[in-house]
Design an enzyme around this catalytic site. Structure first.
Site, PDB file in Angstrom:
ATOM      1  N   GLU A 176       0.823  -1.228   0.000  1.00 46.10           N
ATOM      2  CA  GLU A 176       0.000   0.000   0.000  1.00 46.10           C
ATOM      3  C   GLU A 176       0.853   1.272   0.000  1.00 46.10           C
ATOM      4  O   GLU A 176       0.645   2.170   0.829  1.00 46.10           O
ATOM      5  CB  GLU A 176      -0.950  -0.013   1.211  1.00 46.10           C
ATOM      6  N   GLU A 295      -5.526  -8.356  -0.360  1.00 50.55           N
ATOM      7  CA  GLU A 295      -6.208  -8.051   0.904  1.00 50.55           C
ATOM      8  C   GLU A 295      -7.673  -7.821   0.589  1.00 50.55           C
ATOM      9  O   GLU A 295      -8.009  -6.884  -0.145  1.00 50.55           O
ATOM     10  CB  GLU A 295      -5.623  -6.807   1.580  1.00 50.55           C
TER      11      GLU A 295
HETATM   12  O1  AHR Z   1      -5.007  -5.963   7.010  1.00 48.52           O
HETATM   13  C1  AHR Z   1      -4.908  -4.831   7.830  1.00 48.52           C
HETATM   14  C2  AHR Z   1      -4.216  -3.671   7.143  1.00 48.52           C
HETATM   15  O2  AHR Z   1      -5.042  -3.216   6.103  1.00 48.52           O
HETATM   16  C3  AHR Z   1      -2.916  -3.972   6.466  1.00 48.52           C
HETATM   17  O3  AHR Z   1      -1.835  -3.892   7.329  1.00 48.52           O
HETATM   18  C4  AHR Z   1      -2.822  -2.897   5.427  1.00 48.52           C
HETATM   19  O4  AHR Z   1      -2.097  -3.293   4.301  1.00 48.52           O
HETATM   20  C5  AHR Z   1      -4.262  -2.557   5.111  1.00 48.52           C
HETATM   21  O5  AHR Z   1      -4.504  -1.215   5.150  1.00 48.52           O
END
Ligand code: AHR
Length: 504
Positions: A176, A295
């Site tokens: 990210e 994610e």
């Molecule tokens: O999964 C939780 C968080 O969400 C992770 O650390 C990040 O990559 C995202 O914003």
């Protein structure tokens, strides 16, 4: 569209979306909250093995058949020095961990994770730090992990007891990096440059690896989708995947809308794929960029509790969402959305796996149990291997104030040729009424129902918690009936359904 309240799906073995990459059912473990310490690793726990790995947690993970796990972060990785987590444990430093404001004791690192992943029957997707680290550490970590021997870093690995290389195939180029909350946040050009240069040296060390470049941390980012275009302009020929991240929540307690959020996931996938194809055309490239949705999940229940957690603790209970029945339906819809785009989304990671926004919960020193979302994830991972078939669906639809044309039926079929089985995954989004479904399997000939699994609960807010770990569980009392190549079922209101069909 049908006028009566009934749905129909046609599936044909010649209309394939893709051969599903097993890595679509991946997950994620970050050094965050109790995911590692108190989750997968808890020396002294009655169920811990000689390495401190919790056997009860491993057993649940084995049930999920998780093919790949992203590690060690997440936001954590952007400030992480991987060298803190190798070598004798008593020499490893305790660090201030700035992403989640905790203390990181570094008692679990790369070698422990590789050992653990073997016990869990899963592959490793390693994310490197491109926040505070750069090109030099990028080549060093690949040399430590994957180079056979005869160099500084590979010999160091051997001296730590790992003569055989870890052979980590999949690597994420940071996490990210578009997000201002990220340690070492970068603009798209800055990130594109360091991702490219890191990719080059990593592949010079090990040409067999596959790389994932960071896409946007969500489609709501101001820089989306220009970020994707710029990053790929730099990295297109050097990476195999671009990442997508997305979390969903029922913030306004509007369940009908919440259940429709998977349409937004599909829209996100379309836009990112189109952006990749634009850069492909611009570069006159022959390569098709694949997507890693590394994610995705529901995440909102723990937001208030997390604001009250005191900083600088080891493994505090962060992001411990307790998932409801309706969250399981949303996760089911999101899984179907991923399957519908499995020609492009070749990898995906349910974020995360244990305690932190996770299908598995544990008590320190106590039990481990399956949350509601465990079940659709398990069903998809176990029965959703093979060919994803194009779902030609006719369904009545509904509108909410945010989303229009949400089909009551969300569905897809997966053909497992080896097992001679077709599995239909279906969510009835209707909160008040059952939905009659007819599945026409025309090209498959006659079939029989092996079982019709259903996850449902009269209370959409029902959860599995420490006191009642089995409150929400699937049953196999669904009413699907096969007649030749036609299957009919009455899908109960607000239900997740897995109709397993054997081909005669
Ligand atoms: O999964 C939780 C968080 O969400 C992770 O650390 C990040 O990559 C995202 O914003």
């Amino acid at each position: 569209m049908t006028t009566q309240h009934a749905a129909k799906m046609i599936v044909d073995k010649d209309f394939k979306i893709s051969t599903i990459d097993d890595r679509l059912y991946g997950s994620f473990i970050e050094h965050l909250g109790r995911a590692v310490y108190g989750g997968i690793y808890e020396p002294g726990h009655p169920q811990a093995d000689e390495n401190g790995f919790r056997r009860d947690v491993l057993k649940l993970i084995n049930t999920l058949r998780v093919p790949i796990i992203r590690y060690p972060g997440g936001n954590f990785v952007s400030g992480y020095d991987w060298k803190d987590g190798i070598g004798p444990k008593h020499l490893r430093p305790r660090r201030l961990e700035l992403a989640w404001r905790t203390i990181e004791p570094n008692q679990f690192g790369m070698n422990e994770f590789v050992d653990w992943s073997r016990a869990a029957g899963t592959d490793v997707m390693w994310a490197i730090n491109l926040g505070t680290h750069g090109v030099d550490e990028a080549r060093n970590i690949v040399e430590y992990a994957n180079h056979p021997s005869g160099s500084y870093w590979s010999d160091l690995r051997a001296s730590h007891g790992y003569a055989k290389p870890h052979a980590i195939k999949t690597w994420c180029l940071g996490n990210e990096m578009d997000g201002p909350w990220q340690i070492g946040h970068k603009n798209a050009v800055e990130y594109g440059r360091v991702a490219l240069e890191s990719a080059k040296v990593m592949k010079w060390v090990d040409p067999t690896i596959e790389l994932v470049a960071c896409g946007s941390s969500g489609r709501g980012m101001q820089t989306f989708p220009e970020w994707e275009a710029t990053v790929l302009d730099h990295t297109y020929e050097h990476v195999e995947f671009l990442s997508l991240h997305s979390y969903y929540g029922n913030h306004e307690n509007d369940t009908a809308t919440f259940l429709g959020r998977s349409l937004e996931m599909e829209d996100f996938i379309h836009t990112v794929a189109a952006t990749c194809d634009y850069i492909k055309a611009k570069k006159r490239s022959k390569k098709k960029m694949m997507l890693s949705f590394d994610e995705w999940n529901v995440w909102f229940h723990s937001n208030d509790a997390d604001r009250k957690i005191e900083p600088w603790q080891i493994a505090p209970p962060q992001l411990e969402d307790l998932y409801t029945m309706e969250d399981a339906l949303v996760v089911g819809c999101l899984l179907i959305a991923l399957l519908k785009h499995s020609d492009r989304v070749r990898m995906a990671c349910l974020a995360q796996l244990v305690n932190v926004i996770a299908p598995i919960m544990t008590e320190n020193g106590g039990q481990a149990w399956a949350q509601t979302i465990f079940y659709p994830y398990m069903h998809a991972s176990v029965y959703g291997r093979g060919q994803a078939l194009v779902p030609l669906v006719q369904s009545p639809k509904y509108d909410t104030k945010d989303i229009t044309d949400i089909p009551y039926l969300e569905s897809i079929a997966v053909y497992n040729e080896d097992a001679s089985e077709v599995t239909v995954f279906a969510v009835n989004r209707d909160l008040a009424n059952p939905l009659p479904l007819e599945v026409d399997l025309r090209s498959f000939g006659s079939c029989h129902v092996i079982e019709h699994l259903v996850l449902e609960n009269g209370d959409l807010k029902a959860t599995n918690d420490a006191a009642n770990p089995n409150r929400v569980q699937p049953h196999n009392g669904g009413n699907a009936v096969a007649d030749g190549s036609k299957v009919t079922a009455n899908l109960n209101k607000a239900s997740w359904n897995v109709i397993r069909l054997g081909l005669n």
